[in-house]
Design a protein around this motif. Structure first.
Motif, short mmCIF file in Angstrom:
data_model
loop_
_atom_site.label_atom_id
_atom_site.label_comp_id
_atom_site.label_asym_id
_atom_site.label_seq_id
_atom_site.Cartn_x
_atom_site.Cartn_y
_atom_site.Cartn_z
N VAL A 188 0.83 -1.21 0.00
CA VAL A 188 0.00 0.00 0.00
C VAL A 188 0.86 1.25 0.00
CG1 VAL A 188 -1.72 1.29 1.33
CG2 VAL A 188 -1.93 -1.17 1.10
N ALA A 189 1.99 1.24 0.74
CA ALA A 189 2.88 2.39 0.76
C ALA A 189 3.49 2.64 -0.61
CB ALA A 189 3.98 2.17 1.80
N VAL A 190 3.88 1.58 -1.30
CA VAL A 190 4.42 1.74 -2.66
C VAL A 190 3.35 2.28 -3.59
CG1 VAL A 190 5.40 0.50 -4.62
CG2 VAL A 190 6.17 -0.04 -2.31
N MET A 191 2.11 1.83 -3.44
CA MET A 191 1.02 2.36 -4.26
C MET A 191 0.79 3.85 -3.98
SD MET A 191 -1.63 -0.85 -3.90
CE MET A 191 -3.00 0.07 -4.59
N ARG A 192 0.90 4.24 -2.71
CA ARG A 192 0.72 5.67 -2.38
C ARG A 192 1.79 6.54 -3.01
NH1 ARG A 192 -1.93 7.43 2.22
NH2 ARG A 192 -1.30 9.47 1.44
N LEU A 193 2.99 5.99 -3.17
CA LEU A 193 4.09 6.78 -3.72
C LEU A 193 4.24 6.64 -5.23
CD1 LEU A 193 6.76 6.00 -0.97
CD2 LEU A 193 5.43 8.09 -1.24
N SER A 194 3.38 5.85 -5.86
CA SER A 194 3.48 5.65 -7.30
C SER A 194 2.92 6.87 -8.03
CB SER A 194 2.72 4.39 -7.72
OG SER A 194 1.32 4.57 -7.55
N ARG A 195 3.22 6.93 -9.33
CA ARG A 195 2.73 8.03 -10.16
C ARG A 195 1.42 7.68 -10.84
NH1 ARG A 195 8.43 9.75 -13.18
NH2 ARG A 195 9.58 10.24 -11.25
N ASN A 196 0.91 6.48 -10.59
CA ASN A 196 -0.36 6.08 -11.17
C ASN A 196 -1.49 6.65 -10.33
OD1 ASN A 196 -2.71 4.64 -11.98
ND2 ASN A 196 -1.45 2.95 -12.70
N PRO A 197 -2.34 7.51 -10.88
CA PRO A 197 -3.40 8.13 -10.06
C PRO A 197 -4.41 7.12 -9.54
CG PRO A 197 -3.70 8.66 -12.39
CD PRO A 197 -2.37 8.00 -12.27
N VAL A 198 -4.65 6.03 -10.28
CA VAL A 198 -5.61 5.02 -9.81
C VAL A 198 -5.07 4.32 -8.57
CG1 VAL A 198 -6.84 2.92 -10.42
CG2 VAL A 198 -6.54 4.73 -12.13
N LEU A 199 -3.79 3.88 -8.62
CA LEU A 199 -3.20 3.22 -7.47
C LEU A 199 -3.11 4.17 -6.28
CD1 LEU A 199 -0.29 1.22 -9.16
CD2 LEU A 199 -2.56 0.41 -8.51
N THR A 200 -2.76 5.41 -6.52
CA THR A 200 -2.66 6.38 -5.41
C THR A 200 -4.02 6.60 -4.77
OG1 THR A 200 -0.83 7.47 -6.56
CG2 THR A 200 -1.92 8.70 -4.81
N SER A 201 -5.06 6.73 -5.59
CA SER A 201 -6.40 6.97 -5.04
C SER A 201 -6.92 5.78 -4.27
CB SER A 201 -7.36 7.33 -6.17
OG SER A 201 -6.92 8.48 -6.88
N LEU A 202 -6.72 4.57 -4.83
CA LEU A 202 -7.20 3.37 -4.14
C LEU A 202 -6.47 3.15 -2.82
CD1 LEU A 202 -7.62 0.85 -7.11
CD2 LEU A 202 -9.42 2.06 -5.85
N SER A 203 -5.17 3.33 -2.80
CA SER A 203 -4.42 3.15 -1.56
C SER A 203 -4.80 4.20 -0.53
CB SER A 203 -2.92 3.20 -1.84
OG SER A 203 -2.56 4.44 -2.42
N PHE A 204 -5.00 5.44 -0.97
CA PHE A 204 -5.43 6.48 -0.03
C PHE A 204 -6.81 6.17 0.53
CE2 PHE A 204 -7.89 10.35 0.70
CZ PHE A 204 -7.14 10.95 1.70
#
Length: 338
Positions: free
Chosen positions: A112-128
């Motif tokens: 989840v932390a890697v998803m939060r720091l990724s540049r993919n807006p979908v992964l960032t939104s889902l992890s947040f």
């Protein structure tokens, strides 16, 4: 007329040391610099501090005296049930649940932390959204939801999304109390540990990753071999606190009839009505476990802090005595690693 040798010896003779000048007082009656430099330092008197310390020591002695002399605590009964078979079985389940939840939760948290720091807006939104939702719902409510999952979804199906189903499982037979506790606590740890890991990753200088990319290393290898090891000094203290907190939080699974340490004690005192002695047994076991985990956390912190802190080479008892001046000579400041 003296010879050259005699004159040379006379000229090479050492001169007597200068006679120190007596300290004088200025005309205004003030001490001179020599007097001020040679004066004896007198520590500042703090009568309020000593009075407060004495009052606290008296209160602590009164507390210890009443705990040891009050017969209602029934310390003999506490000793009889301390190594009881049911208590030890509940203790084993508590330890297993804590270890399994922390291992699973941290694996999910790193993802989840890697998803939060990724540049993919979908992964960032889902992890947040995952972190926001799990941290917003009390852990007891989460456990109750997972325990009552069968009332919401009587069965779970596996197959093609929005298409045919290949297998169906009835949740009433799948989600027992232990599994519900494991899933609920693991998701809770994943949400909190993701923020801990994310903060540790952000504490690493971005130049480290840029230099590794310049050498041709992949992102996964950079994260595993360069970023995470340097983030560990910032991650370990908070992770240790989360581990100790989760050990104590496992007692909440007693509300869904999971026979952990607390629920085992409850089953016993519901039969013999020895409520206080059984609660003391549980309390003592939690104190022992948290103490062991705290000592382990100290050594893990010192391992990852070597070469960074001057206190990394100090032993456990040195830091303990430094932080508790009554047991030794204190440093005057906090000597911990975290």
């Amino acid at each position: 007329m003296s010879s050259p040798d005699t004159s040379a010896r006379t000229s090479a003779a050492p001169e007597p040391p200068p006679t120190p000048r007596p300290a004088t007082v200025t005309s205004a009656g003030r001490p001179t610099d020599e007097q001020l430099l040679g004066a004896r330092l007198v520590p500042l008197r703090r009568p309020g501090r000593w009075a407060a310390a004495l009052a606290l020591l008296v209160l602590f002695a009164m507390l210890v005296h009443t705990v040891l002399t009050n017969s209602r605590f029934q310390w003999g009964t506490v000793g009889d049930y301390f190594l009881n078979g049911s208590i030890l079985q509940g203790l084993a389940l508590t330890l297993w649940l804590t270890a399994a939840v922390m291992a699973t939760g941290y694996l999910l948290g790193i993802g989840v932390a890697v998803m939060r720091l990724s540049r993919n807006p979908v992964l960032t939104s889902l992890s947040f959204g995952f972190v926001w939702l799990v941290r917003s719902v009390p852990i007891l409510v989460q456990l109750l939801f997972w325990y009552e999952l069968a009332s919401l979804y009587p069965q779970l199906s596996f197959g093609i999304p929005f298409g045919p189903e290949f297998a169906t499982v009835r949740t009433a037979h799948l989600f027992s109390g232990v599994l519900a506790a494991y899933v609920g606590l693991s998701l809770d740890v994943a949400a909190f540990s993701s923020e801990i890991v994310r903060g540790g990753i952000l504490s690493v200088d971005p130049g480290q990753a840029e230099a590794a990319q310049a050498l041709g290393l992949g992102r996964a290898r950079i994260l595993r071999r360069i970023v995470l090891p340097q983030a560990m000094p910032a991650v370990v203290p908070a992770s240790g606190n989360l581990l100790i907190g989760m050990l104590k939080a496992t007692s909440i699974v007693s509300v869904i009839a999971v026979q952990d340490l607390l629920y085992s004690a409850q089953l016993i005192y519901n039969q013999n009505f020895l409520i206080v002695p059984l609660l003391l047994v549980t309390t003592l076991w939690y104190i022992i476990l948290t103490t062991v985990l705290s000592i382990g956390q100290f050594y893990v912190e010192r391992h990852f802090a070597r070469g960074r802190r001057r206190t990394a080479d100090r032993g456990f008892w040195q830091l303990f005595r430094g932080n508790v001046p009554l047991l030794g000579r204190g440093d005057g400041k906090f000597a911990g690693l975290s």
